[in-house]
Scaffold this motif. Structure first.
Motif, PDB file in Angstrom:
ATOM      1  N   SER A 119      90.462  37.042 -18.732  1.00  7.18           N
ATOM      2  CA  SER A 119      90.370  38.441 -19.139  1.00  7.18           C
ATOM      3  C   SER A 119      89.270  38.614 -20.155  1.00  7.18           C
ATOM      4  CB  SER A 119      91.686  38.918 -19.729  1.00  7.18           C
ATOM      5  OG  SER A 119      92.506  39.380 -18.707  1.00  7.18           O
ATOM      6  N   GLN A 120      88.083  38.333 -19.709  1.00 11.96           N
ATOM      7  CA  GLN A 120      86.960  38.551 -20.603  1.00 11.96           C
ATOM      8  C   GLN A 120      85.746  38.992 -19.819  1.00 11.96           C
ATOM      9  OE1 GLN A 120      87.044  34.830 -22.576  1.00 11.96           O
ATOM     10  NE2 GLN A 120      86.010  33.738 -20.946  1.00 11.96           N
ATOM     11  N   VAL A 121      84.870  39.633 -20.555  1.00 13.41           N
ATOM     12  CA  VAL A 121      83.653  40.174 -19.960  1.00 13.41           C
ATOM     13  C   VAL A 121      82.532  39.196 -20.290  1.00 13.41           C
ATOM     14  CG1 VAL A 121      82.041  42.113 -20.069  1.00 13.41           C
ATOM     15  CG2 VAL A 121      84.501  42.538 -20.234  1.00 13.41           C
ATOM     16  N   ASN A 122      81.894  38.656 -19.246  1.00 10.25           N
ATOM     17  CA  ASN A 122      80.833  37.665 -19.477  1.00 10.25           C
ATOM     18  C   ASN A 122      79.461  38.280 -19.276  1.00 10.25           C
ATOM     19  OD1 ASN A 122      82.604  35.421 -19.938  1.00 10.25           O
ATOM     20  ND2 ASN A 122      83.017  35.397 -17.747  1.00 10.25           N
ATOM     21  N   TYR A 123      78.584  38.018 -20.226  1.00  2.00           N
ATOM     22  CA  TYR A 123      77.231  38.589 -20.178  1.00  2.00           C
ATOM     23  C   TYR A 123      76.195  37.514 -19.883  1.00  2.00           C
ATOM     24  CZ  TYR A 123      79.095  42.735 -22.529  1.00  2.00           C
ATOM     25  OH  TYR A 123      79.811  43.864 -22.852  1.00  2.00           O
ATOM     26  N   PHE A 124      75.349  37.788 -18.898  1.00  2.00           N
ATOM     27  CA  PHE A 124      74.196  36.928 -18.615  1.00  2.00           C
ATOM     28  C   PHE A 124      72.939  37.774 -18.779  1.00  2.00           C
ATOM     29  CE2 PHE A 124      77.812  35.559 -16.130  1.00  2.00           C
ATOM     30  CZ  PHE A 124      77.857  34.202 -16.359  1.00  2.00           C
ATOM     31  N   LEU A 125      71.959  37.216 -19.471  1.00  2.00           N
ATOM     32  CA  LEU A 125      70.689  37.923 -19.630  1.00  2.00           C
ATOM     33  C   LEU A 125      69.766  37.501 -18.496  1.00  2.00           C
ATOM     34  CD1 LEU A 125      68.886  39.769 -21.375  1.00  2.00           C
ATOM     35  CD2 LEU A 125      68.212  37.725 -22.652  1.00  2.00           C
ATOM     36  N   VAL A 126      69.225  38.484 -17.773  1.00  2.00           N
ATOM     37  CA  VAL A 126      68.360  38.193 -16.634  1.00  2.00           C
ATOM     38  C   VAL A 126      66.923  38.544 -16.997  1.00  2.00           C
ATOM     39  CG1 VAL A 126      67.890  38.675 -14.199  1.00  2.00           C
ATOM     40  CG2 VAL A 126      70.245  38.700 -15.033  1.00  2.00           C
ATOM     41  N   ASP A 127      66.071  37.534 -16.985  1.00  2.00           N
ATOM     42  CA  ASP A 127      64.631  37.741 -17.165  1.00  2.00           C
ATOM     43  C   ASP A 127      64.318  38.527 -18.446  1.00  2.00           C
ATOM     44  OD1 ASP A 127      62.032  37.365 -16.404  1.00  2.00           O
ATOM     45  OD2 ASP A 127      62.041  38.826 -14.768  1.00  2.00           O
TER      46      ASP A 127
ATOM     47  N   ARG B  46      65.437  41.104 -19.439  1.00  2.00           N
ATOM     48  CA  ARG B  46      65.280  42.540 -19.178  1.00  2.00           C
ATOM     49  C   ARG B  46      66.575  43.302 -18.968  1.00  2.00           C
ATOM     50  NH1 ARG B  46      61.089  43.259 -14.525  1.00  2.00           N
ATOM     51  NH2 ARG B  46      61.894  45.368 -14.746  1.00  2.00           N
ATOM     52  N   ALA B  47      67.607  42.616 -18.515  1.00  2.00           N
ATOM     53  CA  ALA B  47      68.851  43.340 -18.208  1.00  2.00           C
ATOM     54  C   ALA B  47      70.017  42.364 -18.294  1.00  2.00           C
ATOM     55  CB  ALA B  47      68.775  43.933 -16.799  1.00  2.00           C
ATOM     56  N   TYR B  48      71.207  42.910 -18.489  1.00  2.00           N
ATOM     57  CA  TYR B  48      72.395  42.057 -18.476  1.00  2.00           C
ATOM     58  C   TYR B  48      73.109  42.157 -17.148  1.00  2.00           C
ATOM     59  CZ  TYR B  48      71.935  41.666 -23.511  1.00  2.00           C
ATOM     60  OH  TYR B  48      71.468  41.410 -24.753  1.00  2.00           O
ATOM     61  N   LEU B  49      73.474  41.004 -16.651  1.00  2.00           N
ATOM     62  CA  LEU B  49      74.425  40.961 -15.557  1.00  2.00           C
ATOM     63  C   LEU B  49      75.787  40.789 -16.217  1.00  2.00           C
ATOM     64  CD1 LEU B  49      74.154  38.838 -12.313  1.00  2.00           C
ATOM     65  CD2 LEU B  49      76.288  39.283 -13.484  1.00  2.00           C
ATOM     66  N   VAL B  50      76.668  41.735 -16.008  1.00  2.00           N
ATOM     67  CA  VAL B  50      77.962  41.724 -16.693  1.00  2.00           C
ATOM     68  C   VAL B  50      79.044  41.357 -15.681  1.00  2.00           C
ATOM     69  CG1 VAL B  50      79.529  43.061 -18.124  1.00  2.00           C
ATOM     70  CG2 VAL B  50      77.082  43.587 -18.145  1.00  2.00           C
ATOM     71  N   ASP B  51      79.675  40.229 -15.921  1.00  2.00           N
ATOM     72  CA  ASP B  51      80.717  39.726 -15.025  1.00  2.00           C
ATOM     73  C   ASP B  51      82.066  40.228 -15.554  1.00  2.00           C
ATOM     74  OD1 ASP B  51      82.301  38.248 -13.328  1.00  2.00           O
ATOM     75  OD2 ASP B  51      81.776  36.304 -14.195  1.00  2.00           O
ATOM     76  N   LEU B  52      82.595  41.259 -14.914  1.00  2.00           N
ATOM     77  CA  LEU B  52      83.881  41.821 -15.356  1.00  2.00           C
ATOM     78  C   LEU B  52      85.026  40.940 -14.862  1.00  2.00           C
ATOM     79  CD1 LEU B  52      83.228  45.620 -14.602  1.00  2.00           C
ATOM     80  CD2 LEU B  52      83.060  44.441 -16.801  1.00  2.00           C
ATOM     81  N   PRO B  53      86.117  40.865 -15.622  1.00  2.00           N
ATOM     82  CA  PRO B  53      87.210  39.981 -15.207  1.00  2.00           C
ATOM     83  C   PRO B  53      87.813  40.401 -13.867  1.00  2.00           C
ATOM     84  CG  PRO B  53      87.879  41.370 -17.054  1.00  2.00           C
ATOM     85  CD  PRO B  53      86.407  41.573 -16.877  1.00  2.00           C
ATOM     86  N   GLY B  54      88.116  39.430 -13.036  1.00  2.00           N
ATOM     87  CA  GLY B  54      88.715  39.690 -11.723  1.00  2.00           C
ATOM     88  C   GLY B  54      90.094  40.325 -11.859  1.00  2.00           C
ATOM     89  N   TYR B  55      90.530  40.965 -10.789  1.00  2.00           N
ATOM     90  CA  TYR B  55      91.827  41.658 -10.834  1.00  2.00           C
ATOM     91  C   TYR B  55      92.631  41.340  -9.578  1.00  2.00           C
ATOM     92  CZ  TYR B  55      88.773  44.736  -8.126  1.00  2.00           C
ATOM     93  OH  TYR B  55      87.865  45.219  -7.221  1.00  2.00           O
ATOM     94  N   GLY B  56      93.885  41.762  -9.619  1.00  2.00           N
ATOM     95  CA  GLY B  56      94.691  41.693  -8.408  1.00  2.00           C
ATOM     96  C   GLY B  56      95.315  40.335  -8.111  1.00  2.00           C
ATOM     97  N   TYR B  57      95.308  39.446  -9.087  1.00  2.00           N
ATOM     98  CA  TYR B  57      95.935  38.153  -8.846  1.00  2.00           C
ATOM     99  C   TYR B  57      97.432  38.278  -9.087  1.00  2.00           C
ATOM    100  CZ  TYR B  57      96.674  33.115  -8.913  1.00  2.00           C
ATOM    101  OH  TYR B  57      97.103  31.848  -8.627  1.00  2.00           O
ATOM    102  N   ALA B  58      98.219  37.973  -8.069  1.00  2.00           N
ATOM    103  CA  ALA B  58      99.646  38.281  -8.090  1.00  2.00           C
ATOM    104  C   ALA B  58     100.401  37.608  -9.235  1.00  2.00           C
ATOM    105  CB  ALA B  58     100.262  37.890  -6.751  1.00  2.00           C
ATOM    106  N   LYS B  59      99.981  36.398  -9.598  1.00  2.00           N
ATOM    107  CA  LYS B  59     100.790  35.628 -10.555  1.00  2.00           C
ATOM    108  C   LYS B  59     100.510  35.952 -12.017  1.00  2.00           C
ATOM    109  CE  LYS B  59     101.634  31.759  -7.516  1.00  2.00           C
ATOM    110  NZ  LYS B  59     101.030  30.511  -7.102  1.00  2.00           N
ATOM    111  N   VAL B  60      99.658  36.931 -12.252  1.00  2.00           N
ATOM    112  CA  VAL B  60      99.330  37.255 -13.633  1.00  2.00           C
ATOM    113  C   VAL B  60     100.481  38.023 -14.285  1.00  2.00           C
ATOM    114  CG1 VAL B  60      97.841  38.789 -14.974  1.00  2.00           C
ATOM    115  CG2 VAL B  60      96.853  37.219 -13.320  1.00  2.00           C
ATOM    116  N   SER B  61     100.778  37.707 -15.544  1.00  2.00           N
ATOM    117  CA  SER B  61     101.889  38.369 -16.232  1.00  2.00           C
ATOM    118  C   SER B  61     101.553  39.836 -16.478  1.00  2.00           C
ATOM    119  CB  SER B  61     102.159  37.691 -17.567  1.00  2.00           C
ATOM    120  OG  SER B  61     101.088  37.969 -18.449  1.00  2.00           O
ATOM    121  N   ARG B  62     102.612  40.595 -16.722  1.00  2.00           N
ATOM    122  CA  ARG B  62     102.408  42.015 -16.966  1.00  2.00           C
ATOM    123  C   ARG B  62     101.568  42.237 -18.227  1.00  2.00           C
ATOM    124  NH1 ARG B  62     107.112  46.411 -16.569  1.00  2.00           N
ATOM    125  NH2 ARG B  62     106.004  48.071 -17.645  1.00  2.00           N
ATOM    126  N   ALA B  63     101.834  41.409 -19.237  1.00  2.00           N
ATOM    127  CA  ALA B  63     101.084  41.549 -20.492  1.00  2.00           C
ATOM    128  C   ALA B  63      99.591  41.332 -20.251  1.00  2.00           C
ATOM    129  CB  ALA B  63     101.608  40.545 -21.522  1.00  2.00           C
TER     130      ALA B  63
END
Ligand code: GDP
Length: 196
Positions: free
Chosen positions: A60-68, A70-87
């Motif tokens: 549950s974290q947002v990962n930032y990669f700097l490209v050239d 000039r810009a950030y590629l922002v990797d948003l945390p994945g969703y929809g995994y059934a076994k994840v707790s409600r919290a």
């Protein structure tokens, strides 16, 4: 923009750690296991810059990669995994809400990764709505294309278009992180978004 020149900058586990330095941001979203890390690695021409197969739900974290530089590629945390707790799901929701509220203003393009083989899930549709609300261009990537037979491809893409209600001109990129299909098209669309 040279996507092969990329470096990891930081992981943000809370909104205070979001980057807000004014550089354009491309945010990548997708449900767990759709191949988001693989797509990012393929685009950046790396084996393991974005961590493939990281234990789902623990990211549950947002990962930032700097490209050239000039810009950030922002990797948003994945969703929809059934076994994840409600919290954990609630934490994810709050983080995304804040990202779209604040980071939304830096968004140059959103990239929604879906599975080419399946109808987009309810979570995919929700994420698609968040991207749409920002008003930035959205590129939908249909990953794992290599798992479809030739005759299955057109109907599969049509189902994705229909479920997400993509307009005719809306970008839908058939992609295979494994085979490298669609990489140049995606890079071209991101470059175009950055220039306009
Ligand atoms: P993430 O959880 O969305 O970051 O997904 P990963 O990148 O970790 O990929 C999940 C699994 O799908 C891994 O076993 C990958 O090797 C596999 N995968 C990812 N992209 C493709 C693809 O285009 N084709 C095929 N056949 N497998 C893929």
């Amino acid at each position: 923009m040279n996507f092969a020149k990329a470096e990891f900058i930081r992981s943000a586990a809370s909104p205070e750690q979001f980057l807000r330095d004014g550089l354009p941001q491309f945010a990548f979203a997708g449900r767990s296991n759709v191949g988001k890390s693989s797509v990012i690695n393929r685009l950046l021409n790396r084996k393991n810059l974005a961590y493939v197969g990281s234990s789902p739900g623990k990211t549950s974290q947002v990962n930032y990669f700097l490209v050239d530089s000039r810009a950030y590629l922002v990797d948003l945390p994945g969703y929809g995994y059934a076994k994840v707790s409600r919290a954990e799901k609630e934490r994810w929701g709050r983080l995304m809400e804040r990202y779209f509220q604040e980071g939304g203003s830096y968004l140059t393009a959103g990239v929604l990764i879906v599975d080419a083989r399946h109808k987009p899930t309810a979570d995919d549709v929700t994420m698609h709505g968040w991207f749409r609300e920002t008003g930035c261009p959205e590129i939908v990537v249909a990953n794992k294309l290599d798992k479809l037979k030739k005759s299955q491809i057109d109907p599969a893409l049509a189902l994705i278009r229909e479920t997400l209600e993509l307009p005719e001109e809306g970008a839908l990129v058939p992609f295979s992180a494994e085979k490298g299909i669609g990489k140049d098209t995606l890079a071209g669309l991101l470059n175009k978004a950055c220039e306009s």
